[in-house]
Design a protein around this motif. Structure first.
Motif, PDB file in Angstrom:
ATOM      1  N   THR A 203       0.821  -1.207   0.000  1.00 20.64           N
ATOM      2  CA  THR A 203       0.000   0.000   0.000  1.00 20.64           C
ATOM      3  C   THR A 203       0.859   1.263   0.000  1.00 20.64           C
ATOM      4  O   THR A 203       0.476   2.282  -0.582  1.00 20.64           O
ATOM      5  N   THR A 204       2.018   1.207   0.637  1.00 20.00           N
ATOM      6  CA  THR A 204       2.933   2.351   0.581  1.00 20.00           C
ATOM      7  C   THR A 204       3.451   2.544  -0.843  1.00 20.00           C
ATOM      8  O   THR A 204       3.519   3.684  -1.339  1.00 20.00           O
ATOM      9  N   ALA A 205       3.805   1.464  -1.495  1.00 21.39           N
ATOM     10  CA  ALA A 205       4.262   1.548  -2.890  1.00 21.39           C
ATOM     11  C   ALA A 205       3.168   2.119  -3.780  1.00 21.39           C
ATOM     12  O   ALA A 205       3.429   2.937  -4.670  1.00 21.39           O
TER      13      ALA A 205
ATOM     14  N   PHE B 282      -7.285   6.428   2.315  1.00 20.63           N
ATOM     15  CA  PHE B 282      -6.281   7.165   1.561  1.00 20.63           C
ATOM     16  C   PHE B 282      -6.084   6.640   0.141  1.00 20.63           C
ATOM     17  O   PHE B 282      -5.132   7.024  -0.545  1.00 20.63           O
ATOM     18  N   LYS B 283      -6.977   5.745  -0.289  1.00 18.58           N
ATOM     19  CA  LYS B 283      -7.016   5.251  -1.672  1.00 18.58           C
ATOM     20  C   LYS B 283      -5.790   4.440  -2.070  1.00 18.58           C
ATOM     21  O   LYS B 283      -5.465   4.329  -3.244  1.00 18.58           O
ATOM     22  N   SER B 284      -5.121   3.865  -1.083  1.00 23.37           N
ATOM     23  CA  SER B 284      -4.002   2.968  -1.398  1.00 23.37           C
ATOM     24  C   SER B 284      -4.441   1.506  -1.350  1.00 23.37           C
ATOM     25  O   SER B 284      -3.652   0.606  -1.629  1.00 23.37           O
ATOM     26  N   LEU B 285      -5.708   1.295  -1.040  1.00 22.35           N
ATOM     27  CA  LEU B 285      -6.285  -0.043  -0.978  1.00 22.35           C
ATOM     28  C   LEU B 285      -7.657  -0.006  -1.644  1.00 22.35           C
ATOM     29  O   LEU B 285      -8.454   0.907  -1.379  1.00 22.35           O
TER      30      LEU B 285
ATOM     31  N   SER C  24      -7.102  -1.849  11.096  1.00 22.21           N
ATOM     32  CA  SER C  24      -6.645  -0.458  11.006  1.00 22.21           C
ATOM     33  C   SER C  24      -5.988  -0.189   9.662  1.00 22.21           C
ATOM     34  O   SER C  24      -6.229   0.850   9.025  1.00 22.21           O
ATOM     35  N   HIS C  25      -5.157  -1.119   9.207  1.00 21.18           N
ATOM     36  CA  HIS C  25      -4.493  -0.935   7.918  1.00 21.18           C
ATOM     37  C   HIS C  25      -5.489  -0.938   6.759  1.00 21.18           C
ATOM     38  O   HIS C  25      -5.349  -0.148   5.817  1.00 21.18           O
ATOM     39  N   ILE C  26      -6.474  -1.804   6.829  1.00 21.01           N
ATOM     40  CA  ILE C  26      -7.479  -1.830   5.763  1.00 21.01           C
ATOM     41  C   ILE C  26      -8.275  -0.533   5.764  1.00 21.01           C
ATOM     42  O   ILE C  26      -8.523   0.063   4.707  1.00 21.01           O
ATOM     43  N   SER C  27      -8.688  -0.084   6.938  1.00 18.21           N
ATOM     44  CA  SER C  27      -9.475   1.148   7.037  1.00 18.21           C
ATOM     45  C   SER C  27      -8.709   2.339   6.478  1.00 18.21           C
ATOM     46  O   SER C  27      -9.235   3.106   5.650  1.00 18.21           O
TER      47      SER C  27
END
Length: 206
Positions: free
Chosen positions: A109-111, A170-173, A162-165
């Motif tokens: 997701t960072t990438a 932030f539109k990375s997922l 938390s990471h999914i939310s």
């Protein structure tokens, strides 16, 4: 009883640990650190040389890194049932998804967020592999119950949820239906609501 101190900033991954602490329902002291200020103070850098939050200090023990803090707290307060028993087959499932989120999911997701190139040419050398494969794999984690370990809510749900939310926010997922249902289920928990209220109040004070 050992004093438990929570170092955080409300605009950080510290929100994960706030939620975890509220799920546990144990007493703790919150120390809010400011970016560009005391988060890089000599005192805090002795605790966490990275100069990042979250971190906890439990007695003389310092634990950093969100997944590690969640795992430590779940084990220390084992009576709260936020981790499967060591003898349970679900213990492996719990570890699998907790560290999947800390590794491949966060990397992918960072990438995505920063448009880093991960493709067929280099994906075998990158820990997360291809973005779509990470999301497809994550989706399989949600197939066997309301939570990652079936019927038992655990610290892994705090961390992964938390990471999914945030990823969807932030539109990375991708906003896949299974991700949205899972997050809605988690965010309706009393501890999650309480944790968000506490951190939102700190944001308003800035």
């Amino acid at each position: 009883m050992q004093e438990l101190t929570f170092f955080t900033n409300p605009n950080s991954r510290g929100r994960i640990i706030r939620w975890m602490l509220e799920e546990l329902g144990v007493p703790y002291t919150t120390k809010v650190l400011e970016y560009g200020g005391d988060i890089k103070s000599p005192y805090y850098l002795k605790l966490n040389p990275m100069g990042k939050v979250p971190a906890i200090k439990h007695g003389d023990l310092v634990v950093t890194e969100g997944a590690a803090i969640c795992a430590y707290l779940a084990d220390h307060y084992a009576d709260k049932n936020l981790a499967p028993a060591l003898s349970s087959p679900q213990r492996g499932t719990y570890y699998r998804w907790l560290f999947f989120a800390a590794g491949p999911l966060e990397m992918a997701t960072t990438a995505k967020a920063y448009d880093w190139r991960i493709d067929a040419e280099n994906s075998q050398s990158v820990g997360c592999g291809l973005y779509q494969n990470v999301l497809d794999t994550l989706e399989t984690a949600l197939e066997n119950g309301p939570y990652l370990c079936g019927e038992q809510f655990t610290a892994a749900d705090v961390y992964v949820g938390s990471h999914i939310s945030w990823g969807m926010m932030f539109k990375s997922l991708e906003e896949r239906p299974s991700f949205k249902r899972y997050v809605q289920r988690l965010e309706s928990r009393e501890a999650a609501i309480r944790a968000n209220q506490l951190d939102d109040a700190l944001v308003k004070q800035d």
